[in-house]
Design an enzyme around this catalytic site. Structure first.
Site, mmCIF file in Angstrom:
data_model
loop_
_atom_site.group_PDB
_atom_site.id
_atom_site.type_symbol
_atom_site.label_atom_id
_atom_site.label_comp_id
_atom_site.label_asym_id
_atom_site.label_seq_id
_atom_site.Cartn_x
_atom_site.Cartn_y
_atom_site.Cartn_z
ATOM 1 N N HIS A 233 3.988 4.586 11.664
ATOM 2 C CA HIS A 233 3.025 5.570 11.138
ATOM 3 C C HIS A 233 3.160 5.574 9.608
ATOM 4 O O HIS A 233 3.025 4.532 8.982
ATOM 5 C CB HIS A 233 3.341 6.917 11.809
ATOM 6 N N HIS A 272 -4.295 -1.124 13.288
ATOM 7 C CA HIS A 272 -4.544 0.315 13.432
ATOM 8 C C HIS A 272 -5.054 0.586 14.848
ATOM 9 O O HIS A 272 -5.785 -0.217 15.404
ATOM 10 C CB HIS A 272 -5.588 0.776 12.404
ATOM 11 N N ASP A 326 -1.760 2.118 4.491
ATOM 12 C CA ASP A 326 -0.423 1.934 3.916
ATOM 13 C C ASP A 326 -0.282 0.652 3.107
ATOM 14 O O ASP A 326 0.630 0.537 2.291
ATOM 15 C CB ASP A 326 0.636 1.923 5.034
HETATM 16 N N1 ACO Z 1 1.178 -7.520 12.526
HETATM 17 C C1 ACO Z 1 1.126 -8.466 13.481
HETATM 18 N N2 ACO Z 1 0.637 -8.232 14.723
HETATM 19 C C2 ACO Z 1 0.181 -6.991 14.984
HETATM 20 C C3 ACO Z 1 0.177 -5.977 14.017
HETATM 21 C C4 ACO Z 1 0.701 -6.278 12.746
HETATM 22 N N3 ACO Z 1 0.770 -5.339 11.793
HETATM 23 N N4 ACO Z 1 -0.347 -4.861 14.551
HETATM 24 C C5 ACO Z 1 -0.655 -5.155 15.821
HETATM 25 N N5 ACO Z 1 -0.345 -6.447 16.089
HETATM 26 C C6 ACO Z 1 -0.498 -7.144 17.356
HETATM 27 C C7 ACO Z 1 0.646 -6.775 18.287
HETATM 28 O O1 ACO Z 1 1.762 -7.612 18.151
HETATM 29 C C8 ACO Z 1 -0.004 -6.870 19.656
HETATM 30 O O2 ACO Z 1 -0.041 -8.218 20.009
HETATM 31 P P1 ACO Z 1 0.112 -8.668 21.548
HETATM 32 O O3 ACO Z 1 -1.096 -8.090 22.235
HETATM 33 O O4 ACO Z 1 0.121 -10.152 21.471
HETATM 34 O O5 ACO Z 1 1.396 -8.073 22.040
HETATM 35 C C9 ACO Z 1 -1.430 -6.415 19.391
HETATM 36 O O6 ACO Z 1 -1.675 -6.671 18.003
HETATM 37 C C10 ACO Z 1 -1.640 -4.953 19.673
HETATM 38 O O7 ACO Z 1 -0.623 -4.225 18.980
HETATM 39 P P2 ACO Z 1 -0.163 -2.756 19.379
HETATM 40 O O8 ACO Z 1 1.040 -2.428 18.580
HETATM 41 O O9 ACO Z 1 -0.101 -2.589 20.848
HETATM 42 O O10 ACO Z 1 -1.459 -1.959 18.928
HETATM 43 P P3 ACO Z 1 -1.533 -0.464 18.521
HETATM 44 O O11 ACO Z 1 -2.882 0.003 18.726
HETATM 45 O O12 ACO Z 1 -0.435 0.331 19.152
HETATM 46 O O13 ACO Z 1 -1.233 -0.684 16.959
HETATM 47 C C11 ACO Z 1 -0.091 0.030 15.063
HETATM 48 C C12 ACO Z 1 -1.280 0.223 15.977
HETATM 49 C C13 ACO Z 1 1.126 0.716 15.687
HETATM 50 C C14 ACO Z 1 -0.430 0.681 13.754
HETATM 51 C C15 ACO Z 1 0.234 -1.474 14.860
HETATM 52 O O14 ACO Z 1 -0.907 -2.143 14.346
HETATM 53 C C16 ACO Z 1 1.431 -1.685 13.946
HETATM 54 O O15 ACO Z 1 2.554 -1.588 14.410
HETATM 55 N N6 ACO Z 1 1.201 -1.967 12.633
HETATM 56 C C17 ACO Z 1 2.269 -2.129 11.681
HETATM 57 C C18 ACO Z 1 2.781 -0.767 11.228
HETATM 58 C C19 ACO Z 1 1.780 -0.046 10.374
HETATM 59 O O16 ACO Z 1 1.204 -0.593 9.436
HETATM 60 N N7 ACO Z 1 1.584 1.232 10.666
HETATM 61 C C20 ACO Z 1 0.711 2.111 9.871
HETATM 62 C C21 ACO Z 1 -0.519 2.463 10.646
HETATM 63 S S1 ACO Z 1 -1.603 3.466 9.689
HETATM 64 C C22 ACO Z 1 -0.850 4.975 9.701
HETATM 65 O O17 ACO Z 1 -0.223 5.372 10.627
HETATM 66 C C23 ACO Z 1 -0.985 5.789 8.524
#
Ligand code: ACO
Length: 389
Positions: A233, A272, A326
């Site tokens: 987050h 996201h 971010d």
């Molecule tokens: N880098 C690489 N791969 C990613 C990323 C990333 N930043 N984000 C998602 N993916 C991939 C995952 O590995 C997953 O792949 P898979 O299906 O092969 O396993 C797929 O995309 C789905 O990812 P999830 O984590 O299940 O998707 P979710 O909807 O939960 O993701 C989240 C949202 C948690 C923000 C995720 O994109 C992430 O972890 N990003 C990095 C952390 C980040 O930047 N957080 C800030 C978010 S904005 C905020 O809160 C203010």
């Protein structure tokens, strides 16, 4: 696409549910609308681009809390109240000075906000006037707490707020002891506007769940800070800076990012739950990062960020993974001269407005949040005596 999970419980009943509550409607709200497919964000109906261009953090906060943009007089009165509430109460400041210098800033902020609840005389009352007063006091004091934590960590005395300065400029002043130029103050002001609100994200939902028990406002906000801290987050902006520092140079970007993607590591600041295109806030922040790189003559962090964005677009753009708020806030805070340890706390300095608006909205028509889960554990086990285990 929501990650639906299908399970069969111990009674043979099949259940389908959305992991992480993706797409689940928890309640209604009039505060924020996000169109994740088109990358649009609106606070109470006004596009984020308009607010970033024309508003101030103080005005946006009023708008979020009270539902309408303020008149000149309402804004003046609101601003006067915020300035009045900026100081940390003396007993809290004394305790803050005793806290471990090396502790994480978000953990200290969380503890201090919780502590401040002890000095609120009526924090269990939920009249509109009482709740809005508490909300305004918290919005006002967050920058002072964050700046004090940072100064103490550096072995310096906290600086008292300066009433001649706006909210953003005063934060910069309290952190580094110098009044910022108008452009730096405006950039931070825009950052605070952009981070102020974002619907039912984890920390905001946390604040609504907590206040739905009719506990005190400080408990709800303390929990929200804990939630924002996580790297998935708000903690991601610090993660972005760690990534940039780890990469170290523009030349190394390609190799490091591709290796991380190959090993399925997440790239901080990308992806996201709601946006499947570029986050509109990232678009605005990218422009500020570019301008600040020009002004400071330090291109490295902006150039590295753009290169990462380009590689990510080619590699995972078709999966809807783009920069979120971010990503470029990291380089912007770097150019503004902030220390890495207060990147996520600056997010909290802004998001307190959104949390407070949601707490007030939740209290207006409260119903306790109490969802359920599918039970997959054992049933009717016998209780073995401790001597038989
Ligand atoms: N880098 C690489 N791969 C990613 C990323 C990333 N930043 N984000 C998602 N993916 C991939 C995952 O590995 C997953 O792949 P898979 O299906 O092969 O396993 C797929 O995309 C789905 O990812 P999830 O984590 O299940 O998707 P979710 O909807 O939960 O993701 C989240 C949202 C948690 C923000 C995720 O994109 C992430 O972890 N990003 C990095 C952390 C980040 O930047 N957080 C800030 C978010 S904005 C905020 O809160 C203010």
């Amino acid at each position: 696409m929501a990650k639906n999970r299908e399970v069969v419980d111990k009674f043979g009943k099949r259940h389908t549910f959305s992991e992480g509550m993706e797409g689940v409607v928890a309640t209604s709200s009039e505060i924020c609308f996000i169109n994740g497919a088109e990358g649009r964000l609106f606070y109470r109906g006004i596009p984020i681009e308009d607010l970033a261009e024309n508003s101030t953090f103080e005005e946006t906060s009023y708008f979020l809390l009270y539902g309408e943009l303020p008149t000149q007089k309402e804004l003046h009165d609101f601003d006067t109240r915020l300035k009045k509430y900026r100081a940390i109460p003396d007993p809290v400041l004394e305790i803050l000075k005793q806290m471990p210098r090396k502790a994480n800033t978000m953990q200290i902020l969380r503890t201090v906000v919780s502590l401040m609840g002890l000095y609120e005389e009526k924090s269990d009352e939920h009249s509109v006037s009482e709740t809005s007063r508490e909300a305004e006091k918290l919005i006002a004091v967050f920058p002072t707490i964050v700046a004090a934590i940072q100064r103490l960590r550096e072995g310096k005395e906290p600086i008292s707020p300066d009433k001649s300065l706006g909210h953003a400029a005063n934060l910069i002043y309290m952190v580094n002891g110098e009044k910022p130029d108008a452009y730096a103050a405006r950039v931070l002001d825009v950052c605070l506007i952009l981070h102020a609100e974002h619907g039912f994200n984890a920390s905001t939902f946390t604040s609504r769940v907590v206040i739905s028990t009719l506990t005190d406002v400080h408990s709800a906000i303390t929990a929200a800070i804990g939630s924002l801290r996580g790297p998935l987050h708000g903690g991601a902006n610090e993660g972005v800076m760690h990534l940039l520092n780890e990469i170290g140079s523009l030349e190394a970007v390609d190799e490091v990012i591709r290796l991380k993607l190959k090993t399925k590591a997440k790239i901080m600041g990308f992806g996201h739950r709601v946006y499947k295109v570029l986050d509109p806030r990232a678009k605005i922040l990218s422009q500020y990062s570019e301008r600040l790189a020009e002004i400071t003559g330090k291109q490295k962090y902006y150039a590295m960020s753009k290169k990462i964005e380009e590689i990510m677009e080619n590699e995972v753009g078709d999966r809807g993974i783009y920069p979120n708020v971010d990503f470029f806030s990291a380089s912007v805070y770097h150019y503004l001269g902030f220390n890495l340890e207060i990147y996520t706390p600056i997010f909290a300095v802004s998001r307190i407005s959104g949390w407070a608006a949601h707490v007030m909205e939740q209290l207006r028509e409260n119903r306790l949040f109490r969802p359920s889960s599918v039970y997959l554990g054992d049933i009717d086990r016998t209780y073995p005596k401790i001597s038989d285990r």
